[in-house]
Design a protein around this motif. Sequence first.
Motif, mmCIF file in Angstrom:
data_model
loop_
_atom_site.group_PDB
_atom_site.id
_atom_site.type_symbol
_atom_site.label_atom_id
_atom_site.label_comp_id
_atom_site.label_asym_id
_atom_site.label_seq_id
_atom_site.Cartn_x
_atom_site.Cartn_y
_atom_site.Cartn_z
ATOM 1 N N LYS A 9 -39.855 63.020 0.838
ATOM 2 C CA LYS A 9 -38.626 63.479 1.471
ATOM 3 C C LYS A 9 -37.366 62.855 1.330
ATOM 4 C CE LYS A 9 -41.475 66.231 3.784
ATOM 5 N NZ LYS A 9 -41.317 67.832 3.863
ATOM 6 N N THR A 69 -36.304 67.729 4.489
ATOM 7 C CA THR A 69 -35.612 67.960 3.146
ATOM 8 C C THR A 69 -36.383 67.473 2.090
ATOM 9 O OG1 THR A 69 -33.357 68.559 4.322
ATOM 10 C CG2 THR A 69 -33.638 67.999 1.745
ATOM 11 N N GLU A 70 -36.386 68.002 0.848
ATOM 12 C CA GLU A 70 -37.085 67.382 -0.188
ATOM 13 C C GLU A 70 -36.222 67.642 -1.317
ATOM 14 O OE1 GLU A 70 -40.931 69.205 -0.964
ATOM 15 O OE2 GLU A 70 -41.683 68.451 0.905
ATOM 16 N N GLY A 91 -33.804 72.114 -0.444
ATOM 17 C CA GLY A 91 -32.829 71.493 0.540
ATOM 18 C C GLY A 91 -32.797 72.726 1.783
ATOM 19 N N SER A 92 -31.839 73.603 1.450
ATOM 20 C CA SER A 92 -31.546 74.794 2.210
ATOM 21 C C SER A 92 -32.875 75.710 2.136
ATOM 22 C CB SER A 92 -30.210 75.483 1.776
ATOM 23 O OG SER A 92 -29.161 74.733 2.180
ATOM 24 N N ASN A 118 -36.235 75.847 2.166
ATOM 25 C CA ASN A 118 -37.333 75.192 2.814
ATOM 26 C C ASN A 118 -38.612 75.637 2.380
ATOM 27 O OD1 ASN A 118 -35.538 75.168 5.594
ATOM 28 N ND2 ASN A 118 -35.910 73.456 4.799
#
Length: 379
Positions: free
Chosen positions: A151, A123-124, A128-129, A131
């Motif tokens: 991250k 995750t950054e 999030g969801s 990618n």
Amino acid sequence: MDFKLTEEQQLLLESFRELLSRECTEEYLREIDEKHQPGVKVLKALADNGFSSLGIPEEYGGTPVDDLTLMLLCEEYGRSGGPSGWPYCIAVDDILTFGSEEQKKITLEYAQKGVNPFSLLITEPGAGSDNSQMSSTATRRNGKVYLNGHKTFVTGAKESPYMLVMTKEPSNPNPMTSMSMWWVPRDAKGITIEPLHKIGWHDISNCEVYLEDVEVEEKDIMGVEGQGFIQLMKNFETERLMMAARVMGMAQAGFEDAARYANQRVQFGQKIGNFQLIQEKLTYMAIKIENMKNMVYKCAWEKDNGISIQVSSALTKLYVVQSSFEVLDDAMQILGGIGYTMDHRVSRLWRDARVYRMAGGTDQIMVHIAGRGILKKYK
């Protein structure tokens, strides 16, 4: 269908429960929660008694068992309220599927010592969801590879000795062929870790991780270059099943506490369990737990038999994490004020369970994965 446990599973669970009753006491769990410390004592006891070697091939010093057995143990561990970080199914499954021989040896050695081998840097802040919006990079120069990026929400970054870092090739817009995984020591030069402060999961860190020209070798790639996204999806399937088993056990603990309390607490001249509104809550809690067990066990059975769990793991996680939180919320309601205090474990289970609806893929992403798979099946 035969729902009976094998004799080996029964003996294993009895031994596991006995160990947890001795080492995983409520006093200890409350202490590490209040002090925001990892449950080292419990994790070491599990390793010393061979439970952390389960699921690891014999050639690496482990004891092979099927996924259903591992999920039964994971459920029991959740029911005991065990500290975060166990079992190591995700790391073991990942490394056995995609790791080099060196990576396998190091990972499985740490796992059998009671140490979660690596944290996942996926995750950054802007990814999030989704990618595909990842911006961390791996750049080659002078025969080395340099990782750069930021991250966030990295679970166990402070405790795990290694990190599995996901990067993306910026010149390739296709996430299916542009992402790669890199195996990096936590203490590598250029890594900065900053803990986040959470309302739950106090016994394991959750961190921001900054990567600034972190130098690795070509051999440190995990799996196939450019196939990181596909490998990640495989990782998520195992993670979702394990999370479902764990939180299901937590829900069962809350249910049992609430049922016992309903048999003891007296109001209006009688035990509150005599009131139909309390009975209704307990009845629907029991139905949800039964449904959860069926979904988790079936999904684990599918994995053991080589059946794809891409859709079933998403369905299982979606239903189980939502239902578990509902069961724990009802348990708190039955317990009343005492359930909202730090003196009762249901308050800890309640706040810890909430994160499972985000970790490993949000409820909404589970709907997206499952819904897309269902439509494809009937196309």
